[in-house]
Motif scaffolding. Structure first.
Motif, PDB file in Angstrom:
ATOM      1  N   VAL A 177     -59.258  49.880 101.054  1.00 33.27           N
ATOM      2  CA  VAL A 177     -58.112  49.705 101.941  1.00 33.27           C
ATOM      3  C   VAL A 177     -57.333  48.465 101.524  1.00 33.27           C
ATOM      4  O   VAL A 177     -57.865  47.352 101.536  1.00 33.27           O
ATOM      5  N   THR A 178     -56.083  48.659 101.148  1.00 33.49           N
ATOM      6  CA  THR A 178     -55.194  47.542 100.853  1.00 33.49           C
ATOM      7  C   THR A 178     -53.752  48.028 100.952  1.00 33.49           C
ATOM      8  O   THR A 178     -53.495  49.217 101.161  1.00 33.49           O
ATOM      9  N   SER A 179     -52.805  47.108 100.801  1.00 31.79           N
ATOM     10  CA  SER A 179     -51.388  47.460 100.884  1.00 31.79           C
ATOM     11  C   SER A 179     -51.014  48.432  99.779  1.00 31.79           C
ATOM     12  O   SER A 179     -51.521  48.340  98.656  1.00 31.79           O
ATOM     13  N   ALA A 180     -50.093  49.355 100.069  1.00 31.91           N
ATOM     14  CA  ALA A 180     -49.712  50.388  99.107  1.00 31.91           C
ATOM     15  C   ALA A 180     -49.194  49.778  97.804  1.00 31.91           C
ATOM     16  O   ALA A 180     -49.506  50.265  96.713  1.00 31.91           O
ATOM     17  N   PHE A 181     -48.400  48.706  97.893  1.00 29.68           N
ATOM     18  CA  PHE A 181     -47.860  48.100  96.680  1.00 29.68           C
ATOM     19  C   PHE A 181     -48.944  47.433  95.837  1.00 29.68           C
ATOM     20  O   PHE A 181     -48.809  47.269  94.633  1.00 29.68           O
ATOM     21  N   HIS A 182     -50.036  47.056  96.468  1.00 36.75           N
ATOM     22  CA  HIS A 182     -51.148  46.365  95.797  1.00 36.75           C
ATOM     23  C   HIS A 182     -52.204  47.340  95.283  1.00 36.75           C
ATOM     24  O   HIS A 182     -53.097  46.952  94.533  1.00 36.75           O
ATOM     25  N   MET A 183     -52.090  48.607  95.659  1.00 37.22           N
ATOM     26  CA  MET A 183     -53.129  49.581  95.345  1.00 37.22           C
ATOM     27  C   MET A 183     -53.288  49.844  93.851  1.00 37.22           C
ATOM     28  O   MET A 183     -54.432  49.919  93.353  1.00 37.22           O
ATOM     29  N   PRO A 184     -52.217  50.019  93.051  1.00 35.73           N
ATOM     30  CA  PRO A 184     -52.433  50.280  91.622  1.00 35.73           C
ATOM     31  C   PRO A 184     -53.263  49.194  90.933  1.00 35.73           C
ATOM     32  O   PRO A 184     -54.217  49.499  90.206  1.00 35.73           O
ATOM     33  N   ARG A 185     -52.920  47.935  91.171  1.00 33.17           N
ATOM     34  CA  ARG A 185     -53.678  46.851  90.529  1.00 33.17           C
ATOM     35  C   ARG A 185     -55.111  46.811  91.052  1.00 33.17           C
ATOM     36  O   ARG A 185     -56.064  46.631  90.282  1.00 33.17           O
ATOM     37  N   SER A 186     -55.273  46.999  92.358  1.00 36.53           N
ATOM     38  CA  SER A 186     -56.617  46.955  92.943  1.00 36.53           C
ATOM     39  C   SER A 186     -57.502  48.064  92.386  1.00 36.53           C
ATOM     40  O   SER A 186     -58.667  47.821  92.022  1.00 36.53           O
ATOM     41  N   MET A 187     -56.976  49.282  92.302  1.00 37.36           N
ATOM     42  CA  MET A 187     -57.765  50.394  91.769  1.00 37.36           C
ATOM     43  C   MET A 187     -58.121  50.154  90.308  1.00 37.36           C
ATOM     44  O   MET A 187     -59.244  50.424  89.868  1.00 37.36           O
ATOM     45  N   GLY A 188     -57.166  49.647  89.530  1.00 33.96           N
ATOM     46  CA  GLY A 188     -57.441  49.357  88.131  1.00 33.96           C
ATOM     47  C   GLY A 188     -58.532  48.312  87.969  1.00 33.96           C
ATOM     48  O   GLY A 188     -59.401  48.428  87.088  1.00 33.96           O
ATOM     49  N   ILE A 189     -58.514  47.305  88.823  1.00 34.33           N
ATOM     50  CA  ILE A 189     -59.517  46.242  88.756  1.00 34.33           C
ATOM     51  C   ILE A 189     -60.894  46.762  89.136  1.00 34.33           C
ATOM     52  O   ILE A 189     -61.890  46.477  88.466  1.00 34.33           O
ATOM     53  N   PHE A 190     -60.993  47.524  90.224  1.00 26.18           N
ATOM     54  CA  PHE A 190     -62.289  48.058  90.643  1.00 26.18           C
ATOM     55  C   PHE A 190     -62.849  48.998  89.580  1.00 26.18           C
ATOM     56  O   PHE A 190     -64.057  49.010  89.322  1.00 26.18           O
ATOM     57  N   ARG A 191     -61.988  49.783  88.943  1.00 33.43           N
ATOM     58  CA  ARG A 191     -62.455  50.668  87.872  1.00 33.43           C
ATOM     59  C   ARG A 191     -62.985  49.860  86.694  1.00 33.43           C
ATOM     60  O   ARG A 191     -64.030  50.168  86.123  1.00 33.43           O
ATOM     61  N   ALA A 192     -62.255  48.810  86.314  1.00 33.78           N
ATOM     62  CA  ALA A 192     -62.695  47.970  85.201  1.00 33.78           C
ATOM     63  C   ALA A 192     -64.006  47.265  85.524  1.00 33.78           C
ATOM     64  O   ALA A 192     -64.804  46.979  84.625  1.00 33.78           O
ATOM     65  N   ALA A 193     -64.233  47.003  86.809  1.00 32.87           N
ATOM     66  CA  ALA A 193     -65.470  46.356  87.237  1.00 32.87           C
ATOM     67  C   ALA A 193     -66.620  47.346  87.366  1.00 32.87           C
ATOM     68  O   ALA A 193     -67.754  46.959  87.658  1.00 32.87           O
ATOM     69  N   GLY A 194     -66.343  48.640  87.153  1.00 28.42           N
ATOM     70  CA  GLY A 194     -67.388  49.647  87.240  1.00 28.42           C
ATOM     71  C   GLY A 194     -67.723  50.075  88.653  1.00 28.42           C
ATOM     72  O   GLY A 194     -68.823  50.567  88.915  1.00 28.42           O
ATOM     73  N   PHE A 195     -66.788  49.917  89.556  1.00 27.75           N
ATOM     74  CA  PHE A 195     -66.994  50.294  90.953  1.00 27.75           C
ATOM     75  C   PHE A 195     -66.000  51.417  91.260  1.00 27.75           C
ATOM     76  O   PHE A 195     -64.806  51.186  91.411  1.00 27.75           O
ATOM     77  N   ASP A 196     -66.501  52.634  91.393  1.00 30.79           N
ATOM     78  CA  ASP A 196     -65.648  53.799  91.632  1.00 30.79           C
ATOM     79  C   ASP A 196     -65.282  53.872  93.110  1.00 30.79           C
ATOM     80  O   ASP A 196     -66.156  54.027  93.968  1.00 30.79           O
ATOM     81  N   VAL A 197     -63.995  53.733  93.415  1.00 35.87           N
ATOM     82  CA  VAL A 197     -63.522  53.764  94.802  1.00 35.87           C
ATOM     83  C   VAL A 197     -62.367  54.747  94.933  1.00 35.87           C
ATOM     84  O   VAL A 197     -61.776  55.158  93.932  1.00 35.87           O
TER      85      VAL A 197
END
Length: 255
Positions: A177-197
């Motif tokens: 859960v985060t702001s829509a404008f912040h979602m692309p960067r957040s998803m990319g970061i979690f994926r790079a960290a190996g956390f599938d969300v």
């Protein structure tokens, strides 16, 4: 580099130049600065910059079933004001707090994680998680359900520290859960960290496509949207260069 800062700096520079032998250049710079200020404040520029960010991830599809956990990124509570007044002060993005409360009621077995420490360059004892937890409890989330991550200073640390804290198992489904404008960067970061969300965007700053061509008569609103968008695009470029995301503009995963 942010619009308001940059325009103020250019305005000051133009005034200084007008008092030197570069006065002609200073006057031209002042005109350019005023035009840029008008574009940032009243034109659809902010909407154009926000649109590819906010439209990147669709609304979460609840038909896929209940999630195992819900991760809430900080960014709503002002830690400095909260510390000064000794009470939670929600400065913006309140949807980041309202959404998990609703999700917690809808999915009573899901684990709820709030991640957010202090983004201050100077170390501070005021942590966003500490002030956000009472708000979430007031909104109906039982204290024993809340898992707090209070040491992260940025989105990269949100992902890394949360993964270590909750130790997600293969096959588990976690919402982010985060702001829509912040979602692309957040998803990319979690994926790079190996956390599938899975993306659960909230806190939209613009409406539909029609907003792409709408001007505003409130300079503060236009400047705020432009500022938010430029800050996020700078973040996307920076994190891509640092290798903290694998794409410049991460999007939905391809099944």
């Amino acid at each position: 580099m942010l619009p308001i800062n940059l325009l103020v700096e250019l305005g000051i520079l133009s005034v200084v130049l007008m008092m030197t032998r570069f006065a002609a250049f200073g006057r031209r710079l002042a005109v350019i600065t005023l035009v840029l200020l008008g574009l940032a404040a009243f034109s659809p520029l902010g909407n154009f910059l926000l649109y590819p960010l906010e439209s990147r991830f669709p609304v979460w599809d609840a038909s896929r079933g209940a999630p195992d956990g819900i991760i809430v990124l900080g960014g709503s509570v002002d830690t400095n004001l909260s510390g000064a007044h000794r009470t939670p002060v929600v400065a913006h993005a309140a949807d980041r707090l309202f959404a998990p409360a609703e999700l917690a009621r809808r999915y009573p077995n899901a684990r709820i994680v709030f991640t957010g420490g202090s983004a201050n360059l100077v170390s501070s004892e005021a942590r966003e998680a500490d002030y956000s937890a009472p708000i979430l409890e007031t909104l109906g989330i039982a204290k024993e359900r809340l898992i707090l991550e209070r040491d992260s200073r940025n989105t990269w640390e949100n992902a890394i520290f949360t993964k270590v804290l909750v130790k997600p198992k293969p096959g588990e489904r976690w919402l982010l859960v985060t702001s829509a404008f912040h979602m692309p960067r957040s998803m990319g970061i979690f994926r790079a960290a190996g956390f599938d969300v899975e993306a659960y965007p909230v806190d939209w700053r613009r409406g539909g496509r029609d907003d792409l061509f709408s001007f505003t008569n409130m300079a503060a609103d236009g400047l705020r949207r432009t500022e938010v968008a430029v800050r996020e695009w700078i973040g996307l470029v920076s994190y891509r260069l640092m290798g903290r995301t694998r794409e410049l503009l991460p999007g939905p995963a391809r099944d």
